[in-house]
Design an enzyme around this catalytic site. Structure first.
Site, PDB file in Angstrom:
ATOM      1  N   CYS A 102      -5.334   3.142  11.719  1.00 17.31           N
ATOM      2  CA  CYS A 102      -6.478   2.293  12.060  1.00 17.31           C
ATOM      3  C   CYS A 102      -7.162   2.821  13.328  1.00 17.31           C
ATOM      4  O   CYS A 102      -7.803   3.856  13.287  1.00 17.31           O
ATOM      5  CB  CYS A 102      -6.037   0.841  12.210  1.00 17.31           C
ATOM      6  SG  CYS A 102      -7.411  -0.338  12.207  1.00 17.31           S
ATOM      7  N   HIS A 132      -3.084  -0.291   7.320  1.00 18.56           N
ATOM      8  CA  HIS A 132      -1.844  -0.526   8.068  1.00 18.56           C
ATOM      9  C   HIS A 132      -0.634  -0.510   7.130  1.00 18.56           C
ATOM     10  O   HIS A 132      -0.252  -1.553   6.585  1.00 18.56           O
ATOM     11  CB  HIS A 132      -1.904  -1.872   8.791  1.00 18.56           C
ATOM     12  CG  HIS A 132      -2.854  -1.910   9.931  1.00 18.56           C
ATOM     13  ND1 HIS A 132      -2.496  -1.580  11.218  1.00 18.56           N
ATOM     14  CD2 HIS A 132      -4.177  -2.234   9.979  1.00 18.56           C
ATOM     15  CE1 HIS A 132      -3.542  -1.708  12.017  1.00 18.56           C
ATOM     16  NE2 HIS A 132      -4.582  -2.092  11.293  1.00 18.56           N
ATOM     17  N   GLU A 140       2.372  -0.415   7.941  1.00 21.76           N
ATOM     18  CA  GLU A 140       3.493  -1.130   8.553  1.00 21.76           C
ATOM     19  C   GLU A 140       3.531  -2.604   8.181  1.00 21.76           C
ATOM     20  O   GLU A 140       4.580  -3.259   8.284  1.00 21.76           O
ATOM     21  CB  GLU A 140       3.446  -0.984  10.080  1.00 21.76           C
ATOM     22  CG  GLU A 140       2.353  -1.743  10.800  1.00 21.76           C
ATOM     23  CD  GLU A 140       1.029  -0.999  10.893  1.00 21.76           C
ATOM     24  OE1 GLU A 140       0.216  -1.351  11.769  1.00 21.76           O
ATOM     25  OE2 GLU A 140       0.808  -0.081  10.075  1.00 21.76           O
TER      26      GLU A 140
END
Length: 529
Positions: free
Chosen positions: A80, A180, A182
Site C-alpha cells: 500500500c 494488504h 496481511e
C-alpha cells in the site's frame, strides 16, 4: 535465525504482517520506517517489507525511507503506502483518488505474474510470488491514493478494475502490492506473504512460541535485575500470562500480584480472579477493594477518552498507595499490554500512527511516566491475543483461563456509553453474565472470539403485563476474529438470539429491549468505546 525486517510507517496493520510471517515459523523484527540505514541491522535478514501508512506520499512531512535500504540487494516488498513510496522514490507518479478504494476488491493478474503451464516458476520471479494464486481473486484494499504511473523499470503484475494493484522491478528485486495481504479478509494473503518469504527471500523456519519464551525471559531477567516487580491483575488472560511468566522467570518472592476491584468487573470476576491467582503459586497476593473510589471518580463523566484517562490514573494512584505498605524500595511495574493496545493508542513502533482509542495501560500520563523512566515491563507488547493464549498454555495456565474472552482494562465503564453509575453497572453485570452463561450452555462460547453486552444510554418504551415501562436497551456483541485487528459479527442462529434476548428481558428488570450489533471491524472497533 532467518529474519524478515519490517519498516513501519504508521499503519494500523503493521504488526499483522509480522504476526502472519511468525505463524509461518520465520522470525520478524519491526523498525521505524524512517530509521537511518545501518549494515548492523541486516544480521540474518533475508528480506524487507515496507508497511502501509495513514499518510500520503506527496503530503508535507510524509514518512520517507533512507535510500540506502534500496541498495541492500535484498528483496523488498512494499504494501500500500510502501508500494507508493517505492514508486515515488524511483520516479513514478502517485495521485489522490476521487473515491477511496476500500474493502474486498477484485484483482486480476497480468501475464508476467502467471505461471507457465509447462514450467515451474523461477525463484525470485513474479510467477513465484503469485504461485498458487488464481488469475482473479478478492484482495483487501484500504487506500485513498493510487499509483498512476509506475516508476521507470517497473513491470505491472496485477490490476483492480481501475487501478494498478501490483508491480515489480526485476533489476532491483523490488515488489509492490497496492492491497494488504496481511489482513485476514484478503484472499490468498497468507499464500502471497509465504511466497515472498520462502520463494523470493528463501527464508528458513526457526521461530516458535518456545523461541519467544526464551527470548522474553532473558529480556525480563535483564530488565528486572534484583528489583521487586509488581503485576496489576485485571482478571483477563493477558495479565494472568504476565504473572505466570514472571513467576517462572524470577524468584517468586520478588513478584507481587495486585488485583484492584474497581466495581467495574464482570459477574463473579473477583472470586474467580482470586482463585486463579492462588493457583499460580504466588507468594505475594493483594486484593484491593476500590469500587467507591473508581465509581466516584467517574461520576458525571461521559466522554470515552476521559473515562479511560480517569481509570488509568486511578489504577496507578490506588496501586501506588497500596504498594507503599507492601513493597520496600524501588520496584518495576509489569503489565499485560499487547501490541494491539499500543497501535490503537498510537504507540506503535514509529511515530506516525494515529490514535483509534486510548488504552488506559498505554496512554495514561502516569503509565507513560513509568515507561519513560524505564520502570515498566511489558513482555507481551509484541504479541497478539492468540499468541498470548498459546504462550499461556505453554506456561501451564488452566485452559479455561487461557481461553477466556478478552476483557478491557477499564472494564464495564467502556461498555456503558455515557455516565457510569452503580445501578448501570449492576444491570450490565447481570445481563452480561446471563449472555455468557447461555453461550457456554449452548456450546457457542469457544466458537466466538469475544462476546459481551453494552448498556446503551437510551431508554425505550415497552410493556410488562398490562403496564407501560420505560427501560434501558442492551446491545449484544459477539465477534469472530483471528487476531483482534479485523473482526466479523458471529452469525447466530435466530433461535439462539431470540431465546437469549427473551431470557435477559425476563430476568433483568430495567432492561426492556435487546439488539444485536452486526458491525465488522473495520470500520467499527470491537468495543463500543
Amino acid at each position: 535465525m532467518d529474519t524478515i525486517l519490517i519498516l513501519d510507517f504508521g499503519s494500523q496493520t503493521t504488526q499483522l504482517i509480522g504476526r502472519r510471517i511468525r505463524e509461518m515459523g520465520v522470525y520478524t523484527e519491526i523498525l521505524p520506517g524512517d530509521l537511518p540505514f545501518s549494515p548492523s541491522l541486516l544480521n540474518q535478514v533475508r528480506g524487507i517489507i515496507f508497511s502501509g501508512s495513514p499518510a500520503s506520499v506527496y503530503q508535507e512531512g510524509a514518512p520517507g525511507v533512507d535510500p540506502l535500504w534500496y541498495e541492500t540487494g535484498l528483496p523488498v516488498l512494499g504494501l500500500c503506502y510502501g508500494f507508493q513510496l517505492m514508486t515515488r522514490d524511483f520516479g513514478g507518479r502517485v495521485v489522490a483518488l476521487p473515491a477511496r478504494e476500500y474493502g474486498r476488491i477484485p484483482v486480476t493478474l497480468l501475464p508476467p505474474a502467471l505461471e507457465s503451464p509447462a514450467n515451474s516458476p523461477a525463484p525470485d520471479s513474479p510467477a513465484a510470488l503469485f504461485q498458487g494464486v488464481p488469475r482473479s481473486f478478492l484482495s483487501w484494499m484500504s487506500h485513498g491514493d493510487s499509483v498512476e504511473t509506475p516508476a521507470p523499470g517497473f513491470v505491472l503484475l496485477a490490476r483492480s478494475e481501475n487501478h494498478i494493484a501490483a508491480a515489480w522491478h526485476p533489476g532491483r528485486r523490488l515488489y509492490g502490492f497496492q492491497f494488504h495481504p496481511e489482513v485476514s479478509h484478503c484472499g490468498y494473503g497468507d499464500v502471497l506473504l509465504g511466497n515472498f518469504v520462502f520463494q523470493i527471500c528463501r527464508g528458513a523456519k526457526g521461530w516458535d512460541v518456545d523461541s519467544y519464551l526464551s527470548l522474553i525471559q532473558e529480556e525480563v531477567k535483564a530488565k528486572a535485575g534484583s528489583r521487586e516487580v509488581l503485576v496489576l491483575i485485571s482478571g483477563g488472560v493477558d495479565s494472568a500470562v504476565v504473572a505466570a511468566l514472571l513467576l517462572k522467570t524470577l524468584d517468586p518472592r520478588r513478584v507481587h500480584l495486585m488485583y484492584i476491584d474497581t466495581g467495574l468487573m464482570r459477574q463473579n470476576e473477583s472470586q474467580e480472579v482470586a482463585e486463579s491467582l492462588k493457583s499460580l503459586g504466588a507468594e505475594n497476593l493483594y486484593l484491593i477493594e476500590a469500587e467507591e473510589t473508581f465509581l466516584g471518580g467517574l461520576g458525571g463523566v461521559d466522554s470515552p477518552e476521559e473515562k479511560r484517562r480517569i481509570i488509568g490514573d486511578l489504577f496507578m494512584e490506588v496501586q501506588e498507595q497500596a504498594v507503599k505498605a507492601r513493597i520496600a524500595g524501588d520496584y518495576l511495574l509489569a503489565q499485560g499490554t499487547l501490541y494491539t493496545d499500543l497501535i490503537e493508542s498510537g504507540k506503535g513502533v514509529g511515530q506516525k500512527a494515529r490514535v483509534i482509542k486510548s488504552h488506559h495501560n498505554v496512554r495514561s500520563p502516569l503509565v507513560e511516566a513509568k515507561r519513560e523512566g524505564g520502570l515498566l515491563i511489558e513482555p507481551l507488547s509484541r504479541l497478539y491475543k492468540d499468541e498470548v493464549r498459546r504462550l499461556g498454555a505453554r506456561l501451564g495456565l488452566d485452559a479455561k483461563l487461557v481461553g477466556r474472552h478478552p476483557f478491557p482494562g477499564p472494564g464495564l465503564a467502556v461498555r456503558i456509553p455515557g455516565e457510569v453509575t452503580p445501578e448501570k453497572c449492576r444491570l450490565l453485570r447481570e445481563a452480561d453474565g446471563l449472555f455468557i452463561a447461555e453461550l457456554k450452555r449452548r456450546g457457542l462460547y469457544d466458537r466466538i472470539w469475544q462476546a459481551f453486552g453494552v448498556l446503551l444510554p437510551v431508554r425505550s418504551v415497552g410493556v410488562t403485563g398490562d403496564a407501560r415501562n420505560y427501560s434501558y436497551v442492551l446491545a449484544l456483541r459477539a465477534i469472530t476474529s483471528r487476531d483482534g485487528m479485523t473482526a466479523d459479527a458471529y452469525p447466530f442462529e435466530m433461535k439462539d438470539l431470540l431465546e437469549i434476548a427473551a431470557l435477559i428481558t425476563n430476568s433483568v428488570p430495567g432492561i426492556g429491549r435487546v439488539v444485536y450489533d452486526v458491525s465488522s471491524k473495520p470500520p467499527a472497533t470491537i468495543e463500543w468505546e
